[in-house]
Scaffold this motif. Structure first.
Motif, PDB file in Angstrom:
ATOM      1  N   LEU A 207       0.824  -1.207   0.000  1.00 43.35           N
ATOM      2  CA  LEU A 207       0.000   0.000   0.000  1.00 43.35           C
ATOM      3  C   LEU A 207       0.858   1.258   0.000  1.00 43.35           C
ATOM      4  O   LEU A 207       0.694   2.134  -0.864  1.00 43.35           O
ATOM      5  N   TRP A 208       1.795   1.359   0.947  1.00 43.61           N
ATOM      6  CA  TRP A 208       2.535   2.606   1.102  1.00 43.61           C
ATOM      7  C   TRP A 208       3.617   2.770   0.049  1.00 43.61           C
ATOM      8  O   TRP A 208       3.897   3.894  -0.377  1.00 43.61           O
ATOM      9  N   TYR A 209       4.224   1.661  -0.402  1.00 41.82           N
ATOM     10  CA  TYR A 209       5.159   1.828  -1.511  1.00 41.82           C
ATOM     11  C   TYR A 209       4.408   2.361  -2.730  1.00 41.82           C
ATOM     12  O   TYR A 209       4.867   3.278  -3.406  1.00 41.82           O
ATOM     13  N   GLY A 210       3.268   1.761  -3.017  1.00 42.67           N
ATOM     14  CA  GLY A 210       2.488   2.183  -4.176  1.00 42.67           C
ATOM     15  C   GLY A 210       2.110   3.649  -4.093  1.00 42.67           C
ATOM     16  O   GLY A 210       2.202   4.388  -5.086  1.00 42.67           O
ATOM     17  N   ILE A 211       1.674   4.102  -2.915  1.00 45.73           N
ATOM     18  CA  ILE A 211       1.280   5.502  -2.741  1.00 45.73           C
ATOM     19  C   ILE A 211       2.479   6.430  -2.938  1.00 45.73           C
ATOM     20  O   ILE A 211       2.407   7.424  -3.672  1.00 45.73           O
ATOM     21  N   PHE A 212       3.603   6.109  -2.275  1.00 41.27           N
ATOM     22  CA  PHE A 212       4.774   6.978  -2.360  1.00 41.27           C
ATOM     23  C   PHE A 212       5.310   7.058  -3.790  1.00 41.27           C
ATOM     24  O   PHE A 212       5.630   8.135  -4.283  1.00 41.27           O
ATOM     25  N   ARG A 213       5.406   5.918  -4.455  1.00 38.07           N
ATOM     26  CA  ARG A 213       5.926   5.915  -5.818  1.00 38.07           C
ATOM     27  C   ARG A 213       4.976   6.652  -6.765  1.00 38.07           C
ATOM     28  O   ARG A 213       5.414   7.405  -7.649  1.00 38.07           O
ATOM     29  N   PHE A 214       3.686   6.459  -6.588  1.00 41.24           N
ATOM     30  CA  PHE A 214       2.695   7.124  -7.433  1.00 41.24           C
ATOM     31  C   PHE A 214       2.838   8.639  -7.325  1.00 41.24           C
ATOM     32  O   PHE A 214       2.768   9.360  -8.321  1.00 41.24           O
ATOM     33  N   ILE A 215       3.050   9.132  -6.103  1.00 42.81           N
ATOM     34  CA  ILE A 215       3.173  10.575  -5.882  1.00 42.81           C
ATOM     35  C   ILE A 215       4.425  11.134  -6.559  1.00 42.81           C
ATOM     36  O   ILE A 215       4.373  12.152  -7.264  1.00 42.81           O
ATOM     37  N   VAL A 216       5.561  10.467  -6.356  1.00 44.66           N
ATOM     38  CA  VAL A 216       6.824  10.985  -6.898  1.00 44.66           C
ATOM     39  C   VAL A 216       6.809  10.981  -8.421  1.00 44.66           C
ATOM     40  O   VAL A 216       7.435  11.841  -9.059  1.00 44.66           O
ATOM     41  N   GLU A 217       6.081  10.052  -9.024  1.00 47.81           N
ATOM     42  CA  GLU A 217       6.029   9.983 -10.486  1.00 47.81           C
ATOM     43  C   GLU A 217       5.489  11.269 -11.114  1.00 47.81           C
ATOM     44  O   GLU A 217       5.750  11.545 -12.281  1.00 47.81           O
ATOM     45  N   LEU A 226       9.356   5.678 -23.480  1.00 42.02           N
ATOM     46  CA  LEU A 226       7.935   5.478 -23.180  1.00 42.02           C
ATOM     47  C   LEU A 226       7.172   6.791 -23.115  1.00 42.02           C
ATOM     48  O   LEU A 226       6.082   6.922 -23.659  1.00 42.02           O
ATOM     49  N   GLY A 227       7.732   7.750 -22.391  1.00 40.99           N
ATOM     50  CA  GLY A 227       7.020   9.004 -22.176  1.00 40.99           C
ATOM     51  C   GLY A 227       5.787   8.779 -21.308  1.00 40.99           C
ATOM     52  O   GLY A 227       5.699   7.802 -20.551  1.00 40.99           O
ATOM     53  N   TYR A 228       4.810   9.662 -21.440  1.00 43.56           N
ATOM     54  CA  TYR A 228       3.563   9.517 -20.686  1.00 43.56           C
ATOM     55  C   TYR A 228       2.610   8.605 -21.456  1.00 43.56           C
ATOM     56  O   TYR A 228       2.500   8.700 -22.681  1.00 43.56           O
ATOM     57  N   LEU A 229       1.928   7.745 -20.731  1.00 42.76           N
ATOM     58  CA  LEU A 229       1.048   6.771 -21.366  1.00 42.76           C
ATOM     59  C   LEU A 229      -0.337   7.342 -21.678  1.00 42.76           C
ATOM     60  O   LEU A 229      -0.990   6.901 -22.617  1.00 42.76           O
ATOM     61  N   ALA A 230      -0.785   8.303 -20.875  1.00 43.05           N
ATOM     62  CA  ALA A 230      -2.120   8.879 -21.084  1.00 43.05           C
ATOM     63  C   ALA A 230      -2.257  10.178 -20.296  1.00 43.05           C
ATOM     64  O   ALA A 230      -1.542  10.391 -19.303  1.00 43.05           O
ATOM     65  N   MET A 236       4.276   4.764 -16.674  1.00 47.49           N
ATOM     66  CA  MET A 236       4.283   3.317 -16.468  1.00 47.49           C
ATOM     67  C   MET A 236       4.435   2.984 -14.986  1.00 47.49           C
ATOM     68  O   MET A 236       3.811   2.053 -14.472  1.00 47.49           O
ATOM     69  N   GLY A 237       5.262   3.759 -14.283  1.00 44.13           N
ATOM     70  CA  GLY A 237       5.429   3.528 -12.850  1.00 44.13           C
ATOM     71  C   GLY A 237       4.115   3.639 -12.101  1.00 44.13           C
ATOM     72  O   GLY A 237       3.832   2.844 -11.197  1.00 44.13           O
ATOM     73  N   GLN A 238       3.295   4.612 -12.460  1.00 42.13           N
ATOM     74  CA  GLN A 238       2.000   4.775 -11.796  1.00 42.13           C
ATOM     75  C   GLN A 238       1.047   3.636 -12.138  1.00 42.13           C
ATOM     76  O   GLN A 238       0.318   3.140 -11.270  1.00 42.13           O
ATOM     77  N   VAL A 239       1.064   3.211 -13.400  1.00 44.89           N
ATOM     78  CA  VAL A 239       0.215   2.079 -13.808  1.00 44.89           C
ATOM     79  C   VAL A 239       0.580   0.830 -13.008  1.00 44.89           C
ATOM     80  O   VAL A 239      -0.303   0.094 -12.533  1.00 44.89           O
ATOM     81  N   LEU A 240       1.867   0.589 -12.828  1.00 45.37           N
ATOM     82  CA  LEU A 240       2.310  -0.594 -12.104  1.00 45.37           C
ATOM     83  C   LEU A 240       2.070  -0.483 -10.598  1.00 45.37           C
ATOM     84  O   LEU A 240       2.012  -1.497  -9.897  1.00 45.37           O
ATOM     85  N   CYS A 241       1.931   0.739 -10.103  1.00 43.70           N
ATOM     86  CA  CYS A 241       1.684   0.933  -8.675  1.00 43.70           C
ATOM     87  C   CYS A 241       0.213   0.758  -8.301  1.00 43.70           C
ATOM     88  O   CYS A 241      -0.095   0.430  -7.145  1.00 43.70           O
ATOM     89  N   LEU A 242      -0.677   0.972  -9.236  1.00 35.24           N
ATOM     90  CA  LEU A 242      -2.105   0.849  -8.916  1.00 35.24           C
ATOM     91  C   LEU A 242      -2.465  -0.540  -8.387  1.00 35.24           C
ATOM     92  O   LEU A 242      -3.179  -0.650  -7.377  1.00 35.24           O
ATOM     93  N   PRO A 243      -2.004  -1.642  -9.019  1.00 33.62           N
ATOM     94  CA  PRO A 243      -2.307  -2.964  -8.454  1.00 33.62           C
ATOM     95  C   PRO A 243      -1.707  -3.152  -7.061  1.00 33.62           C
ATOM     96  O   PRO A 243      -2.288  -3.865  -6.229  1.00 33.62           O
ATOM     97  N   MET A 244      -0.549  -2.523  -6.799  1.00 34.53           N
ATOM     98  CA  MET A 244       0.053  -2.642  -5.472  1.00 34.53           C
ATOM     99  C   MET A 244      -0.803  -1.949  -4.421  1.00 34.53           C
ATOM    100  O   MET A 244      -1.018  -2.479  -3.323  1.00 34.53           O
TER     101      MET A 244
END
Length: 267
Positions: A207-217, A226-230, A236-244
């Motif tokens: 939970l907290w890794y996903g939140i922290f990584r999502f914020i920093v992204e 890759l650039g921004y996906l949408a 991509m980092g945020q997409v991969l953090c959502l399941p976490m």
């Protein structure tokens, strides 16, 4: 603006042999995690020896390295690695993925647990509080390498990175060190000081890794290929953090509702 400290990425050079700070950070992270885990070994299983713990740490480290490398190729630069598979072995060129390493750790944990009569989540709950040590060390390695910097910014602590152009940028590596390394370690270490239902410590980590990584992204520049996906901001980092994040919430809810056997220290 703060000056970027020019640190030679090569820590030790012995003729043609070069030892990079980034590699040393991995060793420091793994060694410190082993030491911290050994302090709680008796609470985990009094019958386990430090040799058994060393075996676990070794296989987890293999999961990090192999999973991180394969994960980067799969998630971030698949076409380049398909065109030239030998890139997988040129690790000095960089390219590691946390999420790939996380999958590698889970597979190593599953395999090791079956061989040693421990459930997957028993082992994950043991190692989860130690993982931020390695994460923090790795982010310091990124900072020394001058890579994975953030967006252009005028904040007082922005820095001009050697590979980031002439404009000052967010030192996003240090943000990740502070959040994924220091803050996450404190959260998990304090949370695991009391016995918790099996799966809860693992859920707290996810939970907290996903939140922290999502914020920093939001302030970290995504990989150029890759650039921004949408939406002009989703990475991509945020997409991969959502399941976490969702998985972490689900694990904690399930752990407390099921009232699973307790894990963690007993002091």
């Amino acid at each position: 603006m703060l000056p970027y400290p020019q640190i030679d990425p090569v820590a030790v050079a012995l003729g043609p042999l070069q030892i990079h700070w980034y590699g040393l950070m991995y060793l420091i992270g793994i060694g410190a995690a082993w030491w911290m885990a050994s302090r709680r070994l008796a609470d985990f299983d009094p019958t386990w020896t430090k040799e058994k713990l060393s075996d676990l740490v070794f296989w987890e480290a293999m999961g990090v390295i192999l999973g991180g490398r394969l994960g980067y190729a799969l998630f971030y630069d698949f076409s380049a690695y398909i065109a030239d598979p030998t890139k997988l072995f040129r690790i000095w060129e960089g390219g590691m993925s946390f999420h790939g390493g996380f999958i590698g750790v889970m597979l190593a944990t599953l395999w090791f647990g079956k061989r040693n009569n421990k459930s997957f989540f028993q082992l994950m709950d043991l190692i989860a509080p130690m993982v931020p040590i390695g994460l923090g060390a790795g982010r310091i390695g990124n900072f020394i390498n001058g890579e994975l910097w953030g967006k252009v910014s005028d904040v007082p602590w922005a820095m001009v990175f050697p590979t980031g152009g002439p404009l000052p940028r967010h030192p996003s590596q240090l943000y990740q060190f502070a959040l994924e390394g220091v803050a996450l370690f404190v959260i998990l270490w304090l949370y695991s000081r009391k016995p918790r239902p099996t799966m809860a410590i693992s859920g707290m980590f996810a939970l907290w890794y996903g939140i922290f990584r999502f914020i920093v992204e939001f302030v970290r520049v995504p990989d150029a290929q890759l650039g921004y996906l949408a939406f002009g901001w989703l990475t991509m980092g945020q997409v991969l953090c959502l399941p976490m994040i969702l998985g972490g919430i689900g694990l904690m809810i399930f752990a407390y509702r099921k009232k699973a056997p307790l894990q963690g220290a007993t002091q």
